[in-house]
Every structure is written in C-alpha cells, then in structure tokens.
Scaffold this motif. Structure first.
Motif, PDB file in Angstrom:
ATOM      1  N   MET A   1       0.818  -1.191   0.000  1.00 59.40           N
ATOM      2  CA  MET A   1       0.000   0.000   0.000  1.00 59.40           C
ATOM      3  C   MET A   1       0.862   1.255   0.000  1.00 59.40           C
ATOM      4  O   MET A   1       0.464   2.287  -0.497  1.00 59.40           O
ATOM      5  N   SER A   2       2.037   1.154   0.531  1.00 58.46           N
ATOM      6  CA  SER A   2       2.916   2.309   0.602  1.00 58.46           C
ATOM      7  C   SER A   2       3.337   2.786  -0.785  1.00 58.46           C
ATOM      8  O   SER A   2       3.431   3.989  -1.024  1.00 58.46           O
ATOM      9  N   ASN A   3       3.569   1.822  -1.691  1.00 59.77           N
ATOM     10  CA  ASN A   3       3.958   2.219  -3.043  1.00 59.77           C
ATOM     11  C   ASN A   3       2.818   2.950  -3.753  1.00 59.77           C
ATOM     12  O   ASN A   3       3.068   3.881  -4.519  1.00 59.77           O
ATOM     13  N   MET A   4       1.584   2.516  -3.514  1.00 63.33           N
ATOM     14  CA  MET A   4       0.443   3.184  -4.138  1.00 63.33           C
ATOM     15  C   MET A   4       0.324   4.618  -3.614  1.00 63.33           C
ATOM     16  O   MET A   4       0.083   5.551  -4.393  1.00 63.33           O
ATOM     17  N   ARG A   5       0.515   4.803  -2.343  1.00 58.09           N
ATOM     18  CA  ARG A   5       0.470   6.151  -1.755  1.00 58.09           C
ATOM     19  C   ARG A   5       1.580   7.017  -2.352  1.00 58.09           C
ATOM     20  O   ARG A   5       1.358   8.185  -2.696  1.00 58.09           O
ATOM     21  N   ASN A   6       2.766   6.438  -2.518  1.00 59.89           N
ATOM     22  CA  ASN A   6       3.887   7.177  -3.091  1.00 59.89           C
ATOM     23  C   ASN A   6       3.624   7.547  -4.548  1.00 59.89           C
ATOM     24  O   ASN A   6       3.960   8.658  -4.985  1.00 59.89           O
ATOM     25  N   LEU A   7       3.033   6.626  -5.308  1.00 63.01           N
ATOM     26  CA  LEU A   7       2.721   6.921  -6.710  1.00 63.01           C
ATOM     27  C   LEU A   7       1.676   8.020  -6.834  1.00 63.01           C
ATOM     28  O   LEU A   7       1.800   8.915  -7.686  1.00 63.01           O
ATOM     29  N   VAL A   8       0.662   7.973  -5.993  1.00 61.41           N
ATOM     30  CA  VAL A   8      -0.381   8.998  -6.041  1.00 61.41           C
ATOM     31  C   VAL A   8       0.196  10.356  -5.652  1.00 61.41           C
ATOM     32  O   VAL A   8      -0.056  11.368  -6.325  1.00 61.41           O
ATOM     33  N   ALA A   9       0.991  10.377  -4.585  1.00 62.29           N
ATOM     34  CA  ALA A   9       1.593  11.646  -4.154  1.00 62.29           C
ATOM     35  C   ALA A   9       2.538  12.188  -5.222  1.00 62.29           C
ATOM     36  O   ALA A   9       2.552  13.388  -5.501  1.00 62.29           O
ATOM     37  N   SER A  10       3.313  11.303  -5.851  1.00 60.83           N
ATOM     38  CA  SER A  10       4.237  11.733  -6.906  1.00 60.83           C
ATOM     39  C   SER A  10       3.487  12.278  -8.108  1.00 60.83           C
ATOM     40  O   SER A  10       3.896  13.277  -8.712  1.00 60.83           O
ATOM     41  N   PHE A  16       1.050  19.233 -10.318  1.00 57.79           N
ATOM     42  CA  PHE A  16       1.072  20.565  -9.733  1.00 57.79           C
ATOM     43  C   PHE A  16       2.265  21.374 -10.250  1.00 57.79           C
ATOM     44  O   PHE A  16       2.120  22.535 -10.639  1.00 57.79           O
ATOM     45  N   VAL A  17       3.446  20.766 -10.274  1.00 60.79           N
ATOM     46  CA  VAL A  17       4.645  21.480 -10.725  1.00 60.79           C
ATOM     47  C   VAL A  17       4.576  21.766 -12.225  1.00 60.79           C
ATOM     48  O   VAL A  17       4.885  22.883 -12.674  1.00 60.79           O
ATOM     49  N   ALA A  83       9.512  12.331  -9.829  1.00 59.60           N
ATOM     50  CA  ALA A  83      10.560  11.358  -9.512  1.00 59.60           C
ATOM     51  C   ALA A  83      11.234  11.703  -8.191  1.00 59.60           C
ATOM     52  O   ALA A  83      11.505  10.809  -7.371  1.00 59.60           O
ATOM     53  N   LEU A  84      11.510  12.958  -7.986  1.00 57.03           N
ATOM     54  CA  LEU A  84      12.134  13.379  -6.729  1.00 57.03           C
ATOM     55  C   LEU A  84      11.210  13.096  -5.542  1.00 57.03           C
ATOM     56  O   LEU A  84      11.669  12.627  -4.491  1.00 57.03           O
ATOM     57  N   THR A  85       9.935  13.324  -5.716  1.00 50.78           N
ATOM     58  CA  THR A  85       8.972  13.038  -4.657  1.00 50.78           C
ATOM     59  C   THR A  85       8.897  11.538  -4.382  1.00 50.78           C
ATOM     60  O   THR A  85       8.897  11.110  -3.229  1.00 50.78           O
TER      61      THR A  85
END
Length: 95
Positions: A1-10, A16-17, A83-85
C-alpha cells in the motif's frame, strides 16, 4: 500500500509542478514575442501595429523561438518533481 500512496503523491506533485510551470509561462507571455493582444491594443490606439523597437512595427503576432519547446519543458519539470517526490517518500533501510 505504501507504493500506491507514493505513486499517487508523486503524480499529484508532478501535475502541480508541471501546471505551475505552464501557468507561469502563460502569465509571462513566453509563447509570444509580439502577442495578438499587443497588436489589438496598438490598433485600437490608432497605430498601424505594435512598435517593438524604434522603427519596427509588427502588424502580425510573432511567436517566440522557444514556443514549440515549452510543453516539453513543462513535462520535464513535472517528471523531475514526481521522480524526486517518489524517491524521497520511499522507506529508508535500517543501518
């Protein structure tokens, strides 16, 4: 689940950027050397066209040389930020 959260946040950060870079370039008018709005204002003021420099009058909009590259710049900014995120959100290994 952590990878999914990281992908969504990224993805959110990348959008946004990239959108922010696009909005900034549009606000600054980076796409145009002489914009259609400038020509319309000059014609409304009674001139033949927009005087960009002494002795030069533009009667047609002039696109910037970098106008075609701007979408790639926005994409690159977004991908780099995403990618940085993603890298910064992954779990650290215990030493």
């Amino acid at each position: 689940m952590s990878n999914m959260r990281n992908l969504v946040a990224s993805t959110v950060v990348a959008l946004f950027v990239g959108g922010g870079a696009m909005a900034y370039d549009k606000w600054k008018g980076a796409e145009w050397v002489v914009s259609p709005e400038q020509i319309a204002e000059a014609k409304a003021g009674g001139n033949a066209g927009y005087q960009s420099a002494p002795g030069t009058v533009a009667v047609r909009p002039i696109r910037s040389e970098i106008a075609d590259v701007l979408p790639f710049k926005w994409l690159l900014y977004g991908v780099a930020a995403g990618a940085l995120t993603f890298v910064s959100l992954r779990k650290k290994k215990a030493a």
